[in-house]
Design an enzyme around this catalytic site. Structure first.
Site, PDB file in Angstrom:
ATOM      1  N   ARG A 249       0.866  -1.181   0.000  1.00 32.12           N
ATOM      2  CA  ARG A 249       0.000   0.000   0.000  1.00 32.12           C
ATOM      3  C   ARG A 249       0.900   1.227   0.000  1.00 32.12           C
ATOM      4  O   ARG A 249       1.932   1.262   0.667  1.00 32.12           O
ATOM      5  CB  ARG A 249      -0.906  -0.009   1.226  1.00 32.12           C
ATOM      6  CG  ARG A 249      -1.954  -1.120   1.135  1.00 32.12           C
ATOM      7  CD  ARG A 249      -3.121  -0.887   2.082  1.00 32.12           C
ATOM      8  NE  ARG A 249      -4.290  -1.649   1.668  1.00 32.12           N
ATOM      9  CZ  ARG A 249      -4.563  -2.884   2.083  1.00 32.12           C
ATOM     10  NH1 ARG A 249      -3.760  -3.501   2.913  1.00 32.12           N
ATOM     11  NH2 ARG A 249      -5.654  -3.499   1.662  1.00 32.12           N
TER      12      ARG A 249
ATOM     13  N   SER B 298      -6.978   0.491  -5.511  1.00 31.66           N
ATOM     14  CA  SER B 298      -6.045   0.316  -6.628  1.00 31.66           C
ATOM     15  C   SER B 298      -6.653   0.861  -7.924  1.00 31.66           C
ATOM     16  O   SER B 298      -5.950   1.409  -8.775  1.00 31.66           O
ATOM     17  CB  SER B 298      -5.701  -1.164  -6.797  1.00 31.66           C
ATOM     18  OG  SER B 298      -5.210  -1.675  -5.579  1.00 31.66           O
TER      19      SER B 298
ATOM     20  N   ASP C 154     -12.955  -9.902  -0.900  1.00 34.33           N
ATOM     21  CA  ASP C 154     -14.141  -9.315  -0.258  1.00 34.33           C
ATOM     22  C   ASP C 154     -15.398  -9.292  -1.136  1.00 34.33           C
ATOM     23  O   ASP C 154     -16.492  -9.086  -0.630  1.00 34.33           O
ATOM     24  CB  ASP C 154     -13.826  -7.873   0.177  1.00 34.33           C
ATOM     25  CG  ASP C 154     -12.704  -7.817   1.205  1.00 34.33           C
ATOM     26  OD1 ASP C 154     -12.576  -8.783   1.985  1.00 34.33           O
ATOM     27  OD2 ASP C 154     -11.952  -6.830   1.216  1.00 34.33           O
TER      28      ASP C 154
ATOM     29  N   LYS D  36     -36.091 -24.376  20.049  1.00 29.58           N
ATOM     30  CA  LYS D  36     -35.733 -25.284  18.947  1.00 29.58           C
ATOM     31  C   LYS D  36     -34.820 -26.411  19.408  1.00 29.58           C
ATOM     32  O   LYS D  36     -34.509 -27.316  18.631  1.00 29.58           O
ATOM     33  CB  LYS D  36     -35.094 -24.487  17.809  1.00 29.58           C
ATOM     34  CG  LYS D  36     -36.081 -23.509  17.167  1.00 29.58           C
ATOM     35  CD  LYS D  36     -35.558 -22.879  15.896  1.00 29.58           C
ATOM     36  CE  LYS D  36     -36.660 -22.085  15.216  1.00 29.58           C
ATOM     37  NZ  LYS D  36     -36.164 -21.012  14.383  1.00 29.58           N
TER      38      LYS D  36
HETATM   39  P1  ADP Z   1      -7.450  -2.067  -2.421  1.00 30.90           P
HETATM   40  O1  ADP Z   1      -6.941  -1.863  -3.805  1.00 30.90           O
HETATM   41  O2  ADP Z   1      -7.385  -3.520  -2.006  1.00 30.90           O
HETATM   42  O3  ADP Z   1      -8.811  -1.434  -2.211  1.00 30.90           O
HETATM   43  P2  ADP Z   1      -6.205   0.143  -0.969  1.00 30.90           P
HETATM   44  O4  ADP Z   1      -7.475   0.875  -0.762  1.00 30.90           O
HETATM   45  O5  ADP Z   1      -5.225   0.106   0.149  1.00 30.90           O
HETATM   46  O6  ADP Z   1      -6.418  -1.372  -1.401  1.00 30.90           O
HETATM   47  O7  ADP Z   1      -5.486   0.800  -2.246  1.00 30.90           O
HETATM   48  C1  ADP Z   1      -4.286   0.269  -2.738  1.00 30.90           C
HETATM   49  C2  ADP Z   1      -3.391   1.381  -3.186  1.00 30.90           C
HETATM   50  O8  ADP Z   1      -4.002   2.101  -4.264  1.00 30.90           O
HETATM   51  C3  ADP Z   1      -3.103   2.446  -2.149  1.00 30.90           C
HETATM   52  O9  ADP Z   1      -2.106   2.071  -1.236  1.00 30.90           O
HETATM   53  C4  ADP Z   1      -2.634   3.583  -3.024  1.00 30.90           C
HETATM   54  O10 ADP Z   1      -1.299   3.357  -3.438  1.00 30.90           O
HETATM   55  C5  ADP Z   1      -3.545   3.446  -4.250  1.00 30.90           C
HETATM   56  N1  ADP Z   1      -4.674   4.378  -4.134  1.00 30.90           N
HETATM   57  C6  ADP Z   1      -5.762   4.273  -3.346  1.00 30.90           C
HETATM   58  N2  ADP Z   1      -6.581   5.328  -3.479  1.00 30.90           N
HETATM   59  C7  ADP Z   1      -5.997   6.151  -4.384  1.00 30.90           C
HETATM   60  C8  ADP Z   1      -6.349   7.415  -4.980  1.00 30.90           C
HETATM   61  N3  ADP Z   1      -7.466   8.057  -4.637  1.00 30.90           N
HETATM   62  N4  ADP Z   1      -5.492   7.949  -5.880  1.00 30.90           N
HETATM   63  C9  ADP Z   1      -4.365   7.318  -6.230  1.00 30.90           C
HETATM   64  N5  ADP Z   1      -3.985   6.115  -5.722  1.00 30.90           N
HETATM   65  C10 ADP Z   1      -4.779   5.545  -4.817  1.00 30.90           C
END
Ligand code: ADP
Length: 320
Positions: free
Chosen positions: A73, A106, A128, A213
């Site tokens: 992340r 992502s 999920d 039950k």
């Molecule tokens: P998932 O993809 O499993 O939902 P995350 O929410 O942690 O996991 O997002 C993964 C990665 O995507 C983040 O650590 C970040 O690098 C990137 N990311 C998330 N939100 C944004 C955003 N609004 N703009 C750019 N990159 C983002």
């Protein structure tokens, strides 16, 4: 025409991500593209942790859980300056387009990169099942199998001891793992963000299972982030005839060899991602809708309301 593409896995890992990496790599190299693996998600993109993948480098990974590319992340990726650094690295390696395998976070990163001129296609890699634009995500089927296997085992031991197992499953505010595993394992109660959680009502229902039950065990499945299952299990012991025991399944749900369903889904989605990039498309995510593999604009996908499971919840209630 695109000649060189990148592939990365990002966010929480999911079984079947390797099958998707393999599909992207094989489909692309078989039509003459070069494929580069970007390690540790967007972090590796910024740091230039990038290496060419060949058809051999994705041999023997179809059945393996996790992701050979690693995942990470990088919250800073929301910052345009950080993304500019990532694009500099992509330019250095001559990578013109990227397949991003991950969850909705992502996808946001993939959209932001596309808006900056690098076409990206998202693949839904998450246990999920919380992406509205696809009926199923890569990893959900495997995680569901793991959860149901655990439920079956918990039921065996619960019935020997007049116990109520209170089991917390993952889902990140999506109740699918809880509801589908509840249906598959014949649980007594399923609690998700959609059903809501009224503690005293659940305790009443457990007393009914015990006294009216005459059940000698009960299985309560609760989605994560709803309540503290340890505390709730103690209340079950205190206020019902069952002995309450909490189990937090945790990260075992993320591991394991992907089911054939996940392998096939990942392969089909990987193929679609390459096809879209070849057509010059970016900013879309791949989904399966009514059995058909489709591309959906990421913007649209992120704004879709989450899937209602009222029908399945009703079925669950009619089966108890
Ligand atoms: P998932 O993809 O499993 O939902 P995350 O929410 O942690 O996991 O997002 C993964 C990665 O995507 C983040 O650590 C970040 O690098 C990137 N990311 C998330 N939100 C944004 C955003 N609004 N703009 C750019 N990159 C983002």
């Amino acid at each position: 025409m695109v000649k060189r593409i990148g592939v990365l896995t990002s966010g929480g890992d999911a079984p079947g991500m390797n099958a998707a990496i393999r599909a992207v790599t094989r489909v692309a190299t078989n039509i003459g593209l070069e494929v580069y693996g970007i390690y540790d998600g967007y972090r590796g993109m910024v740091d230039g942790k990038i290496k060419q993948l060949t058809r051999e480098s994705v041999s023997d990974i179809l059945d393996r859980g996790g992701t050979i590319l690693g995942s990470a992340r990088l919250p800073e990726f929301k910052d345009i300056e950080v993304r500019k650094k990532a694009i500099e690295q992509l330019d250095k390696f001559g990578i013109e387009a990227v397949v991003v395998i991950g969850g909705d976070g992502s996808y946001r990163g993939a959209l932001a990169l596309t808006d900056m001129g690098v076409n990206c296609i998202g693949l839904p890699g998450t246990i999920d099942n919380d992406i509205a634009s696809t009926d199923e995500t890569i990893g959900f089927s495997t995680a569901l199998n793991t959860v149901v296997d655990a439920m079956d085992k918990l039921r065996d031991t619960s019935s020997s001891h007049h116990r109520c197992s209170v089991v917390e499953v993952m889902g990140n505010r999506c109740g699918d793992l809880a509801l589908f595993s509840g249906l598959s394992s014949g649980a007594e109660i399923v609690i998700t963000s959609e059903t809501g959680f009224d503690e005293s009502e659940v305790l009443d229902r457990l007393r009914e299972f015990d006294v009216v039950k005459k059940k000698n065990h009960a299985l309560v499945i609760i989605s994560e982030k709803i309540t503290d299952v340890e505390i709730f299990a103690r209340k079950v012991s205190q206020f019902t005839g069952f002995s309450g025991r909490a189990t937090i399944l945790g990260h075992v749900q993320r591991g394991g060899s992907p089911t054939p369903g996940d392998r096939v889904l990942a392969s089909r989605m990987g193929e679609k991602a390459v096809d879209l990039l070849m057509q010059g498309v970016g900013g879309q995510c791949v989904g399966i809708q009514r059995g058909e593999i489709v591309g959906v604009p990421i913007e649209e996908a992120l704004n879709m309301p989450s899937k209602s499971r009222k029908d399945l919840q009703n079925l669950f209630d009619r089966l108890v």
